[in-house]
Design a protein around this motif. Structure first.
Motif, PDB file in Angstrom:
ATOM      1  N   ILE A  58      69.521  53.589  29.635  1.00  0.00           N
ATOM      2  CA  ILE A  58      69.640  55.040  29.441  1.00  0.00           C
ATOM      3  C   ILE A  58      70.974  55.624  29.898  1.00  0.00           C
ATOM      4  O   ILE A  58      71.136  56.832  29.921  1.00  0.00           O
ATOM      5  CB  ILE A  58      68.485  55.790  30.120  1.00  0.00           C
ATOM      6  CG1 ILE A  58      68.470  55.546  31.631  1.00  0.00           C
ATOM      7  CG2 ILE A  58      67.152  55.380  29.488  1.00  0.00           C
ATOM      8  CD1 ILE A  58      67.470  56.446  32.359  1.00  0.00           C
ATOM      9  N   GLY A  59      71.944  54.787  30.228  1.00  0.00           N
ATOM     10  CA  GLY A  59      73.260  55.313  30.540  1.00  0.00           C
ATOM     11  C   GLY A  59      73.534  55.371  32.039  1.00  0.00           C
ATOM     12  O   GLY A  59      72.727  54.916  32.840  1.00  0.00           O
ATOM     13  N   PRO A  60      74.738  55.911  32.344  1.00  0.00           N
ATOM     14  CA  PRO A  60      75.657  56.627  31.456  1.00  0.00           C
ATOM     15  C   PRO A  60      76.429  55.694  30.534  1.00  0.00           C
ATOM     16  O   PRO A  60      76.446  54.489  30.728  1.00  0.00           O
ATOM     17  CB  PRO A  60      76.597  57.322  32.449  1.00  0.00           C
ATOM     18  CG  PRO A  60      76.649  56.389  33.613  1.00  0.00           C
ATOM     19  CD  PRO A  60      75.258  55.827  33.726  1.00  0.00           C
ATOM     20  N   PHE A  90      73.646  51.398  35.081  1.00  0.00           N
ATOM     21  CA  PHE A  90      74.341  50.900  36.273  1.00  0.00           C
ATOM     22  C   PHE A  90      73.429  50.016  37.125  1.00  0.00           C
ATOM     23  O   PHE A  90      73.905  49.131  37.836  1.00  0.00           O
ATOM     24  CB  PHE A  90      74.868  52.058  37.112  1.00  0.00           C
ATOM     25  CG  PHE A  90      76.102  52.717  36.557  1.00  0.00           C
ATOM     26  CD1 PHE A  90      76.593  52.398  35.305  1.00  0.00           C
ATOM     27  CD2 PHE A  90      76.785  53.667  37.304  1.00  0.00           C
ATOM     28  CE1 PHE A  90      77.729  53.015  34.793  1.00  0.00           C
ATOM     29  CE2 PHE A  90      77.928  54.283  36.811  1.00  0.00           C
ATOM     30  CZ  PHE A  90      78.401  53.954  35.560  1.00  0.00           C
ATOM     31  N   HIS A  91      72.114  50.260  37.088  1.00  0.00           N
ATOM     32  CA  HIS A  91      71.181  49.407  37.834  1.00  0.00           C
ATOM     33  C   HIS A  91      71.226  47.986  37.294  1.00  0.00           C
ATOM     34  O   HIS A  91      71.111  47.014  38.064  1.00  0.00           O
ATOM     35  CB  HIS A  91      69.767  49.964  37.734  1.00  0.00           C
ATOM     36  CG  HIS A  91      69.551  51.206  38.533  1.00  0.00           C
ATOM     37  ND1 HIS A  91      68.303  51.644  38.917  1.00  0.00           N
ATOM     38  CD2 HIS A  91      70.429  52.122  39.017  1.00  0.00           C
ATOM     39  CE1 HIS A  91      68.416  52.775  39.605  1.00  0.00           C
ATOM     40  NE2 HIS A  91      69.695  53.086  39.662  1.00  0.00           N
ATOM     41  N   GLY A  92      71.372  47.866  35.977  1.00  0.00           N
ATOM     42  CA  GLY A  92      71.482  46.539  35.392  1.00  0.00           C
ATOM     43  C   GLY A  92      72.802  45.874  35.730  1.00  0.00           C
ATOM     44  O   GLY A  92      72.845  44.682  36.050  1.00  0.00           O
ATOM     45  N   ILE A  93      73.875  46.636  35.675  1.00  0.00           N
ATOM     46  CA  ILE A  93      75.200  46.069  35.930  1.00  0.00           C
ATOM     47  C   ILE A  93      75.323  45.554  37.357  1.00  0.00           C
ATOM     48  O   ILE A  93      75.847  44.465  37.603  1.00  0.00           O
ATOM     49  CB  ILE A  93      76.297  47.106  35.606  1.00  0.00           C
ATOM     50  CG1 ILE A  93      76.312  47.394  34.102  1.00  0.00           C
ATOM     51  CG2 ILE A  93      77.653  46.619  36.086  1.00  0.00           C
ATOM     52  CD1 ILE A  93      77.227  48.534  33.713  1.00  0.00           C
ATOM     53  N   VAL A  94      74.845  46.325  38.324  1.00  0.00           N
ATOM     54  CA  VAL A  94      74.997  45.902  39.724  1.00  0.00           C
ATOM     55  C   VAL A  94      74.176  44.643  40.003  1.00  0.00           C
ATOM     56  O   VAL A  94      74.556  43.833  40.862  1.00  0.00           O
ATOM     57  CB  VAL A  94      74.618  47.048  40.696  1.00  0.00           C
ATOM     58  CG1 VAL A  94      73.101  47.232  40.794  1.00  0.00           C
ATOM     59  CG2 VAL A  94      75.212  46.813  42.079  1.00  0.00           C
ATOM     60  N   VAL A 150      84.149  46.012  42.741  1.00  0.00           N
ATOM     61  CA  VAL A 150      84.189  46.997  41.655  1.00  0.00           C
ATOM     62  C   VAL A 150      83.701  46.325  40.376  1.00  0.00           C
ATOM     63  O   VAL A 150      84.042  45.167  40.093  1.00  0.00           O
ATOM     64  CB  VAL A 150      85.609  47.559  41.449  1.00  0.00           C
ATOM     65  CG1 VAL A 150      85.574  48.725  40.464  1.00  0.00           C
ATOM     66  CG2 VAL A 150      86.213  48.016  42.771  1.00  0.00           C
ATOM     67  N   SER A 151      82.889  47.069  39.608  1.00  0.00           N
ATOM     68  CA  SER A 151      82.312  46.512  38.390  1.00  0.00           C
ATOM     69  C   SER A 151      82.166  47.619  37.352  1.00  0.00           C
ATOM     70  O   SER A 151      82.540  48.771  37.580  1.00  0.00           O
ATOM     71  CB  SER A 151      80.952  45.867  38.695  1.00  0.00           C
ATOM     72  OG  SER A 151      80.422  45.231  37.546  1.00  0.00           O
ATOM     73  N   GLY A 152      81.611  47.254  36.203  1.00  0.00           N
ATOM     74  CA  GLY A 152      81.320  48.218  35.155  1.00  0.00           C
ATOM     75  C   GLY A 152      82.390  48.259  34.073  1.00  0.00           C
ATOM     76  O   GLY A 152      83.533  47.851  34.284  1.00  0.00           O
ATOM     77  N   PRO A 153      82.033  48.779  32.894  1.00  0.00           N
ATOM     78  CA  PRO A 153      82.992  48.842  31.786  1.00  0.00           C
ATOM     79  C   PRO A 153      84.181  49.733  32.072  1.00  0.00           C
ATOM     80  O   PRO A 153      85.239  49.570  31.461  1.00  0.00           O
ATOM     81  CB  PRO A 153      82.143  49.390  30.623  1.00  0.00           C
ATOM     82  CG  PRO A 153      80.993  50.078  31.277  1.00  0.00           C
ATOM     83  CD  PRO A 153      80.708  49.300  32.521  1.00  0.00           C
ATOM     84  N   GLY A 154      84.036  50.679  33.004  1.00  0.00           N
ATOM     85  CA  GLY A 154      85.155  51.560  33.341  1.00  0.00           C
ATOM     86  C   GLY A 154      86.212  50.907  34.200  1.00  0.00           C
ATOM     87  O   GLY A 154      87.304  51.460  34.376  1.00  0.00           O
ATOM     88  N   THR A 180      69.028  40.778  31.907  1.00  0.00           N
ATOM     89  CA  THR A 180      68.966  41.603  33.118  1.00  0.00           C
ATOM     90  C   THR A 180      68.056  42.800  32.902  1.00  0.00           C
ATOM     91  O   THR A 180      67.227  43.133  33.760  1.00  0.00           O
ATOM     92  CB  THR A 180      70.378  42.078  33.502  1.00  0.00           C
ATOM     93  OG1 THR A 180      71.258  40.952  33.608  1.00  0.00           O
ATOM     94  CG2 THR A 180      70.353  42.820  34.832  1.00  0.00           C
ATOM     95  N   LEU A 181      68.205  43.463  31.759  1.00  0.00           N
ATOM     96  CA  LEU A 181      67.315  44.578  31.437  1.00  0.00           C
ATOM     97  C   LEU A 181      65.863  44.118  31.384  1.00  0.00           C
ATOM     98  O   LEU A 181      64.955  44.828  31.834  1.00  0.00           O
ATOM     99  CB  LEU A 181      67.711  45.212  30.108  1.00  0.00           C
ATOM    100  CG  LEU A 181      68.997  46.034  30.088  1.00  0.00           C
ATOM    101  CD1 LEU A 181      69.280  46.527  28.678  1.00  0.00           C
ATOM    102  CD2 LEU A 181      68.914  47.212  31.048  1.00  0.00           C
ATOM    103  N   LEU A 182      65.634  42.926  30.837  1.00  0.00           N
ATOM    104  CA  LEU A 182      64.279  42.402  30.753  1.00  0.00           C
ATOM    105  C   LEU A 182      63.697  42.195  32.148  1.00  0.00           C
ATOM    106  O   LEU A 182      62.555  42.585  32.416  1.00  0.00           O
ATOM    107  CB  LEU A 182      64.269  41.096  29.969  1.00  0.00           C
ATOM    108  CG  LEU A 182      62.931  40.361  29.900  1.00  0.00           C
ATOM    109  CD1 LEU A 182      61.875  41.214  29.202  1.00  0.00           C
ATOM    110  CD2 LEU A 182      63.093  39.016  29.193  1.00  0.00           C
ATOM    111  N   ARG A 183      64.465  41.595  33.028  1.00  0.00           N
ATOM    112  CA  ARG A 183      63.970  41.338  34.383  1.00  0.00           C
ATOM    113  C   ARG A 183      63.625  42.639  35.105  1.00  0.00           C
ATOM    114  O   ARG A 183      62.566  42.768  35.728  1.00  0.00           O
ATOM    115  CB  ARG A 183      65.017  40.546  35.180  1.00  0.00           C
ATOM    116  CG  ARG A 183      64.530  40.132  36.562  1.00  0.00           C
ATOM    117  CD  ARG A 183      65.504  39.195  37.238  1.00  0.00           C
ATOM    118  NE  ARG A 183      66.759  39.840  37.582  1.00  0.00           N
ATOM    119  CZ  ARG A 183      67.911  39.597  36.988  1.00  0.00           C
ATOM    120  NH1 ARG A 183      67.977  38.758  35.967  1.00  0.00           N
ATOM    121  NH2 ARG A 183      69.010  40.209  37.368  1.00  0.00           N
ATOM    122  N   LEU A 184      64.516  43.614  35.014  1.00  0.00           N
ATOM    123  CA  LEU A 184      64.244  44.904  35.645  1.00  0.00           C
ATOM    124  C   LEU A 184      63.073  45.611  34.968  1.00  0.00           C
ATOM    125  O   LEU A 184      62.250  46.267  35.626  1.00  0.00           O
ATOM    126  CB  LEU A 184      65.486  45.785  35.583  1.00  0.00           C
ATOM    127  CG  LEU A 184      66.697  45.299  36.396  1.00  0.00           C
ATOM    128  CD1 LEU A 184      67.882  46.244  36.187  1.00  0.00           C
ATOM    129  CD2 LEU A 184      66.359  45.206  37.875  1.00  0.00           C
TER     130      LEU A 184
END
Length: 221
Positions: A58-60, A90-94, A150-154, A180-184
């Motif tokens: 759901i973003g951002p 961001f929860h998935g990325i971290v 530091v992480s993320g597409p930005g 990752t989305l599946l696990r969460l």
């Protein structure tokens, strides 16, 4: 996952991915997403109406991409009678950070020289989050300390200005993956943390550029 320039759709049975499709950057997510769902279900031997739930990022991120992805997830859940599970991107990325990272800031492009930034701290096996902010890139850099990853597409927007000693998550781990989305999503499913598809909205802290321009021309604050 449609928060970035490249979208992804996958199907899973339990915690096992059965198939995944990439929604190409050069093509519209809206045009490709539904056919990809149909193809993936067919390849798994399912009818689309047999889906039990839909996990959606759901973003951002991209305003248009998020709207397309979330609306598609809501319609799909409504049509199949399934559940919607909403995962902040961001929860998935971290979750994809290195094991040795205890503090991570995830970044995404907020346009006009600004960044979405959210700090996470690892507490044993769980990530504790601080509030997401929109910050000027030049100001944000001054808040960094040497132990923060530091992480993320930005990150691509500022990495050339960071110290060579600043720990950075590898490029392949800066955008959330389907597994990752599946696990969460399974974790939220088991806890009964479902979204209301009538009220679910994308997660972002500012209007789009088009909305800001309209407000400026209209004198709306």
């Amino acid at each position: 996952e449609t928060s970035g320039r490249v979208g992804r759709v996958a199907v899973a049975k339990g915690d096992r991915l059965l198939g995944e499709r990439r929604l190409e950057e050069s093509r519209r997510h809206a045009r490709d997403l539904v056919p990809a769902v149909v193809e993936l279900c067919r390849a798994a031997g399912w009818q689309v109406r047999e889906l039990d739930g839909v996990v959606v990022s759901i973003g951002p991120g991209s305003y248009t991409g998020l709207r397309v992805g979330i609306m598609s997830a809501k319609v799909l859940a409504y049509a199949t009678g399934g559940r919607v599970i909403a995962i902040p991107t961001f929860h998935g990325i971290v979750e994809q950070s290195a094991k040795e990272a205890s503090t991570v800031v995830v970044l995404a492009d907020a346009q006009q020289g600004r960044l979405y930034a959210q700090r996470f701290h690892r507490d044993q096996e769980e990530w504790r989050e601080q509030a997401m902010q929109i910050v000027e890139a030049s100001v944000w850099r001054q808040t960094l300390t040497p132990e923060v990853w530091v992480s993320g597409p930005g990150l691509s927007l500022v990495e050339n200005d960071l110290s060579p000693n600043q720990p950075q998550v590898p490029l392949a781990d800066r955008e959330v993956r389907a597994e990752t989305l599946l696990r969460l999503g399974i974790g939220r499913w088991r806890r009964g943390q479902f979204a209301d598809y009538w009220t679910l909205e994308p997660l972002y802290l500012r209007p789009s550029n088009a909305e800001e321009n309209w407000r400026h021309r209209s004198g709306v604050r």
